[in-house]
Scaffold this motif. Structure first.
Motif, PDB file in Angstrom:
ATOM      1  N   TYR A 125      43.764  44.384  31.801  1.00 40.76           N
ATOM      2  CA  TYR A 125      44.097  43.038  31.675  1.00 40.76           C
ATOM      3  C   TYR A 125      43.011  41.971  32.543  1.00 40.76           C
ATOM      4  O   TYR A 125      42.622  41.095  32.060  1.00 40.76           O
ATOM      5  CB  TYR A 125      45.355  42.650  32.367  1.00 40.76           C
ATOM      6  CG  TYR A 125      45.803  41.420  32.904  1.00 40.76           C
ATOM      7  CD1 TYR A 125      46.158  40.354  31.890  1.00 40.76           C
ATOM      8  CD2 TYR A 125      45.670  40.955  34.160  1.00 40.76           C
ATOM      9  CE1 TYR A 125      46.628  39.208  32.203  1.00 40.76           C
ATOM     10  CE2 TYR A 125      46.008  39.701  34.449  1.00 40.76           C
ATOM     11  CZ  TYR A 125      46.229  38.667  33.425  1.00 40.76           C
ATOM     12  OH  TYR A 125      46.737  37.357  33.800  1.00 40.76           O
ATOM     13  N   LEU A 126      42.695  42.669  33.643  1.00 40.20           N
ATOM     14  CA  LEU A 126      41.604  41.948  34.306  1.00 40.20           C
ATOM     15  C   LEU A 126      40.229  41.916  33.545  1.00 40.20           C
ATOM     16  O   LEU A 126      39.471  40.964  33.790  1.00 40.20           O
ATOM     17  CB  LEU A 126      41.266  42.740  35.664  1.00 40.20           C
ATOM     18  CG  LEU A 126      42.088  42.694  36.549  1.00 40.20           C
ATOM     19  CD1 LEU A 126      42.067  43.697  37.723  1.00 40.20           C
ATOM     20  CD2 LEU A 126      42.494  41.396  37.173  1.00 40.20           C
ATOM     21  N   LYS A 141      28.783  42.366  31.907  1.00 37.86           N
ATOM     22  CA  LYS A 141      28.318  42.805  33.216  1.00 37.86           C
ATOM     23  C   LYS A 141      28.790  42.429  34.241  1.00 37.86           C
ATOM     24  O   LYS A 141      28.378  43.237  35.264  1.00 37.86           O
ATOM     25  CB  LYS A 141      26.696  42.368  33.100  1.00 37.86           C
ATOM     26  CG  LYS A 141      26.718  40.925  33.068  1.00 37.86           C
ATOM     27  CD  LYS A 141      25.222  40.298  33.169  1.00 37.86           C
ATOM     28  CE  LYS A 141      24.766  40.365  31.644  1.00 37.86           C
ATOM     29  NZ  LYS A 141      23.334  39.886  31.462  1.00 37.86           N
ATOM     30  N   PHE A 142      29.593  41.595  34.420  1.00 37.50           N
ATOM     31  CA  PHE A 142      30.425  41.416  35.797  1.00 37.50           C
ATOM     32  C   PHE A 142      31.613  41.853  35.893  1.00 37.50           C
ATOM     33  O   PHE A 142      32.541  41.776  36.908  1.00 37.50           O
ATOM     34  CB  PHE A 142      30.373  39.650  35.850  1.00 37.50           C
ATOM     35  CG  PHE A 142      29.331  38.924  35.744  1.00 37.50           C
ATOM     36  CD1 PHE A 142      28.584  38.859  36.913  1.00 37.50           C
ATOM     37  CD2 PHE A 142      28.747  38.498  34.642  1.00 37.50           C
ATOM     38  CE1 PHE A 142      27.264  38.097  36.933  1.00 37.50           C
ATOM     39  CE2 PHE A 142      27.537  37.930  34.495  1.00 37.50           C
ATOM     40  CZ  PHE A 142      26.971  37.568  35.603  1.00 37.50           C
ATOM     41  N   VAL A 143      32.038  42.720  34.769  1.00 39.58           N
ATOM     42  CA  VAL A 143      33.564  43.425  34.836  1.00 39.58           C
ATOM     43  C   VAL A 143      33.591  44.285  36.020  1.00 39.58           C
ATOM     44  O   VAL A 143      34.778  44.406  36.794  1.00 39.58           O
ATOM     45  CB  VAL A 143      33.697  44.157  33.491  1.00 39.58           C
ATOM     46  CG1 VAL A 143      34.872  44.682  33.847  1.00 39.58           C
ATOM     47  CG2 VAL A 143      33.998  43.099  32.546  1.00 39.58           C
ATOM     48  N   THR A 148      36.263  45.787  40.927  1.00 40.31           N
ATOM     49  CA  THR A 148      35.993  46.061  42.389  1.00 40.31           C
ATOM     50  C   THR A 148      36.681  45.185  43.495  1.00 40.31           C
ATOM     51  O   THR A 148      37.330  45.828  44.318  1.00 40.31           O
ATOM     52  CB  THR A 148      34.874  46.817  42.444  1.00 40.31           C
ATOM     53  OG1 THR A 148      34.364  47.363  41.365  1.00 40.31           O
ATOM     54  CG2 THR A 148      34.746  47.469  43.639  1.00 40.31           C
ATOM     55  N   LEU A 149      36.308  44.019  43.311  1.00 40.46           N
ATOM     56  CA  LEU A 149      36.721  42.978  44.405  1.00 40.46           C
ATOM     57  C   LEU A 149      38.521  42.921  44.241  1.00 40.46           C
ATOM     58  O   LEU A 149      39.037  42.732  45.339  1.00 40.46           O
ATOM     59  CB  LEU A 149      36.055  41.699  44.090  1.00 40.46           C
ATOM     60  CG  LEU A 149      34.763  41.429  44.361  1.00 40.46           C
ATOM     61  CD1 LEU A 149      34.198  40.031  43.900  1.00 40.46           C
ATOM     62  CD2 LEU A 149      34.510  41.536  46.052  1.00 40.46           C
ATOM     63  N   PHE A 307      41.463  35.372  43.868  1.00 44.39           N
ATOM     64  CA  PHE A 307      40.084  35.896  44.226  1.00 44.39           C
ATOM     65  C   PHE A 307      39.158  36.180  43.049  1.00 44.39           C
ATOM     66  O   PHE A 307      38.180  35.661  42.717  1.00 44.39           O
ATOM     67  CB  PHE A 307      39.914  36.680  45.373  1.00 44.39           C
ATOM     68  CG  PHE A 307      38.535  36.552  46.223  1.00 44.39           C
ATOM     69  CD1 PHE A 307      38.444  35.956  47.441  1.00 44.39           C
ATOM     70  CD2 PHE A 307      37.573  37.370  45.649  1.00 44.39           C
ATOM     71  CE1 PHE A 307      37.340  35.951  48.054  1.00 44.39           C
ATOM     72  CE2 PHE A 307      36.407  37.259  46.280  1.00 44.39           C
ATOM     73  CZ  PHE A 307      36.273  36.686  47.485  1.00 44.39           C
ATOM     74  N   ALA A 308      39.777  37.239  42.395  1.00 44.13           N
ATOM     75  CA  ALA A 308      39.115  37.680  41.289  1.00 44.13           C
ATOM     76  C   ALA A 308      38.958  36.602  40.170  1.00 44.13           C
ATOM     77  O   ALA A 308      38.175  36.385  39.454  1.00 44.13           O
ATOM     78  CB  ALA A 308      39.839  38.809  40.696  1.00 44.13           C
ATOM     79  N   MET A 309      40.011  35.722  39.813  1.00 47.73           N
ATOM     80  CA  MET A 309      40.127  34.804  38.840  1.00 47.73           C
ATOM     81  C   MET A 309      39.026  33.730  39.286  1.00 47.73           C
ATOM     82  O   MET A 309      38.271  33.578  38.401  1.00 47.73           O
ATOM     83  CB  MET A 309      41.514  34.487  38.895  1.00 47.73           C
ATOM     84  CG  MET A 309      41.638  32.765  37.836  1.00 47.73           C
ATOM     85  SD  MET A 309      41.274  33.242  36.057  1.00 47.73           S
ATOM     86  CE  MET A 309      42.912  33.849  35.794  1.00 47.73           C
TER      87      MET A 309
END
Length: 322
Positions: A125-126, A141-143, A148-149, A307-309
């Motif tokens: 989902y993320l 590349k940012f996944v 992790t964050l 935060f991740a969004m």
């Protein structure tokens, strides 16, 4: 004879009634002293001790501070640093399990079940609906960073809800460090995607068709605003996470203070009405504290997601800036 034999008990009862208000007041003052603002702050702020309630208190390692220029650096292990280590270990284990289950699934083995299936669902989902949906092409590349964050913040939030735990994200220095990492990644991603000239336009932006005489005035006004906006977005990330995690803890501690304060009405001999009011208040405070605790679990998940969004949104915006 009977009346004479009962007179000492009557005298004792009358003395107890006379001293009951004083006793109740003493207990209430003691509760207020034991559970004031200082006691609440003690349960929230960082320290060099990890208290396991009445069982034991661990004195964490302290190292002498050193100076780099005019900056003093202290690498002592504090309670929040300890729980950051715990969150790091849990994040590494989670990512390892997710990667292993994904590799097995790619090799045609049976899909994982139970907890591993839940971790994989979170990961998918993320990756698809948060990172790739907001960053677009090249977002893969940012996944790893964004996911992790998410898990690191989630574990840091939840560890403060367990007995004898500490919420490291209730420390503004921790959330500020996370925000600075996000700022570096966002601005670097924009610089790489847009090039030096394109990145400069994200600060020194001139609308198309602007008359020549207005260009220097526009730059003079808008360039500082754009520069401040870059930092204000990141400051909002740090303050939002810190404020939400700290506020919930203070609400729970305040309800615990009500239990201690109104408990004096139950044990202080303030009459049937006082006992009834005290008992009702204690039960109500316990119920509200439990409700807020359940809400804190939801907020812990929500704040990690936000935060991740937002990190994904900011990366996508600067990479596709025109």
């Amino acid at each position: 004879m009977f009346n004479r034999s009962m007179s000492p008990f009557r005298n004792l009862a009358s003395r107890m009634q006379e001293h009951a208000p004083a006793a109740a007041e003493a207990v209430q003052e003691h509760a207020a002293t034991e559970w004031g603002a200082e006691a609440m702050m003690h349960h929230v702020v960082d320290s060099n001790e990890w208290e396991l309630g009445p069982f034991h208190t661990f004195h964490l390692p302290e190292f002498p501070a050193f100076h780099v220029g005019g900056l003093e650096i202290d690498l002592s292990i504090t309670k929040h640093v300890l729980f950051l280590m715990f969150a790091t270990i849990l994040t590494i284990v989670t990512m390892f399990l997710a990667a292993r289950s994904s590799r097995k699934l790619g090799e045609g083995e049976k899909a994982p079940g139970g907890l591993l299936n839940g971790i994989e669902a979170f990961y998918m989902y993320l990756r698809d609906d948060v990172v790739m949906a907001n960053i677009g092409r090249g977002g893969e590349k940012f996944v790893p960073l964004v996911i992790t964050l998410f898990f690191f913040i989630l574990y840091s939030n939840l560890l403060g809800l367990i007995p004898f735990g500490a919420t490291a994200t209730g420390n503004i220095m921790v959330t500020a460090a996370l925000a600075i990492i996000a700022l570096v990644v966002i601005e670097t991603a924009g610089f790489v995607a847009l090039g030096p000239l394109g990145y400069a336009k994200t600060v020194f932006f001139l609308p198309p068709g602007l008359p020549g005489p207005l260009k220097p005035i526009t730059l003079l006004i808008m360039a500082p605003v754009e520069l401040i906006a870059k930092f204000s977005k990141i400051m909002a990330l740090a303050i939002r996470l810190f404020a939400n995690m700290t506020a919930g803890h203070f609400v729970i501690l305040a309800f615990m203070g009500l239990i201690l304060t109104y408990g004096s009405m139950v044990v202080g001999g303030s009459g049937f009405g006082g006992v009834l009011i005290g008992s009702g208040t204690i039960l109500g405070a316990m119920g509200l504290a439990l409700f807020v605790m359940m809400l804190e679990i939801f907020i812990s998940l929500l704040q990690a997601y936000i935060f991740a969004m937002l990190v994904s949104v900011f990366i996508g915006l600067i990479r596709h800036a025109h």
